[in-house]
Design a protein around this motif. Structure first.
Motif, PDB file in Angstrom:
ATOM      1  N   GLU A 152       0.830  -1.208   0.000  1.00  0.00           N
ATOM      2  CA  GLU A 152       0.000   0.000   0.000  1.00  0.00           C
ATOM      3  C   GLU A 152       0.865   1.259   0.000  1.00  0.00           C
ATOM      4  O   GLU A 152       0.577   2.230  -0.703  1.00  0.00           O
ATOM      5  CB  GLU A 152      -0.927   0.005   1.222  1.00  0.00           C
ATOM      6  CG  GLU A 152      -2.069  -0.992   1.140  1.00  0.00           C
ATOM      7  CD  GLU A 152      -3.015  -0.710  -0.012  1.00  0.00           C
ATOM      8  OE1 GLU A 152      -3.283   0.470  -0.307  1.00  0.00           O
ATOM      9  OE2 GLU A 152      -3.472  -1.679  -0.638  1.00  0.00           O
ATOM     10  N   ALA A 155       2.251   1.676  -3.461  1.00  0.00           N
ATOM     11  CA  ALA A 155       1.211   2.129  -4.394  1.00  0.00           C
ATOM     12  C   ALA A 155       0.950   3.625  -4.232  1.00  0.00           C
ATOM     13  O   ALA A 155       0.845   4.363  -5.221  1.00  0.00           O
ATOM     14  CB  ALA A 155      -0.075   1.333  -4.168  1.00  0.00           C
ATOM     15  N   ASN A 159       1.693   6.571  -7.010  1.00  0.00           N
ATOM     16  CA  ASN A 159       0.588   7.447  -7.407  1.00  0.00           C
ATOM     17  C   ASN A 159       0.992   8.918  -7.296  1.00  0.00           C
ATOM     18  O   ASN A 159       0.707   9.724  -8.190  1.00  0.00           O
ATOM     19  CB  ASN A 159      -0.637   7.159  -6.540  1.00  0.00           C
ATOM     20  CG  ASN A 159      -1.848   7.961  -6.980  1.00  0.00           C
ATOM     21  OD1 ASN A 159      -2.151   8.061  -8.160  1.00  0.00           O
ATOM     22  ND2 ASN A 159      -2.538   8.549  -6.016  1.00  0.00           N
ATOM     23  N   ARG A 171      -5.534   0.960  -9.161  1.00  0.00           N
ATOM     24  CA  ARG A 171      -5.045  -0.062  -8.221  1.00  0.00           C
ATOM     25  C   ARG A 171      -5.927  -1.285  -8.402  1.00  0.00           C
ATOM     26  O   ARG A 171      -7.149  -1.150  -8.516  1.00  0.00           O
ATOM     27  CB  ARG A 171      -5.168   0.479  -6.786  1.00  0.00           C
ATOM     28  CG  ARG A 171      -4.716  -0.478  -5.685  1.00  0.00           C
ATOM     29  CD  ARG A 171      -3.243  -0.316  -5.429  1.00  0.00           C
ATOM     30  NE  ARG A 171      -2.819  -0.928  -4.178  1.00  0.00           N
ATOM     31  CZ  ARG A 171      -2.235  -2.121  -4.094  1.00  0.00           C
ATOM     32  NH1 ARG A 171      -2.039  -2.846  -5.175  1.00  0.00           N
ATOM     33  NH2 ARG A 171      -1.832  -2.590  -2.928  1.00  0.00           N
TER      34      ARG A 171
END
Length: 200
Positions: A152, A155, A159, A171
């Motif tokens: 997470e 990610a 981003n 995602r």
């Protein structure tokens, strides 16, 4: 002096425990199994490991494993080059490919962000991802890192750094498995399933 006393078996056990998921007991079982194998089978395993180490390399484009400069996916002109799926490890590509759903390209980070383990952005293939977005005609980045804290964090970081390039960043959804029962789902999984809902 016996084989055990010489430490030949012990040396093999020690080496086998260096493999992920192999504890001492499993290493012992494997070592004694190898002892019972035929000479040819044991040499076959040894040759395969040596060949892998000698010939395998990272694809210069996506950082998957290949024997050539480019992997079979990057060199395949029938793939959709407007979509790029970002994964943590080369093995993740095999799993996604088995679905038969995704026909784009991949980018392997070779890990996930974990500052406590020394895995900072400069240790992963994140700069290379940014360069691909700059030079290629990529319209969508699909982040398929693991659904855990490290995945997470990775990610979210990707981003953020891709925002200036105005590329669509998505995602992968995760939640309830097919055939699963809502009654037995934990709160986090069910929450993610609700967040990842789509129109039907």
């Amino acid at each position: 002096m016996s084989i055990m006393e010489k430490g030949i078996v012990e040396n093999l056990i020690t080496e086998l425990t260096k493999l992920p998921g192999i504890g001492r007991k499993t290493a012992q079982r494997l070592a004694f199994f190898i002892l019972t194998m035929s000479q040819e089978d044991a040499k076959g395993i040894s040759r395969a490991i040596n060949e892998l180490k000698e010939k395998a390399r990272f694809c210069r484009e996506c950082f998957s494993i290949t024997e050539n400069d480019l992997c079979s996916i990057c060199s395949n002109n029938s793939r959709d080059r407007s979509k790029l799926c970002v994964v943590e490890e080369p093995s993740n590509i095999l799993v996604i490919e088995r679905t038969g759903i995704f026909n784009g390209l991949y980018h392997v980070l070779l890990g996930a962000l974990s500052p406590i383990d020394g895995l900072t952005p400069d240790k992963l293939k994140i700069n290379e991802l940014v360069e691909r977005v700059k030079k290629d005609s990529i319209k969508e980045i699909i982040i398929a890192t693991n659904p855990n804290t490290k995945g997470e964090m990775t990610a979210q970081y990707i981003n953020e750094i891709l925002k200036p390039f105005h590329v669509k960043v998505t995602r992968i959804a995760y939640g309830l498995p097919i055939g699963g029962d809502i009654e037995f789902a934990d709160e986090v999984t069910l929450g993610k399933a609700i967040e990842g809902r789509r129109e039907i």
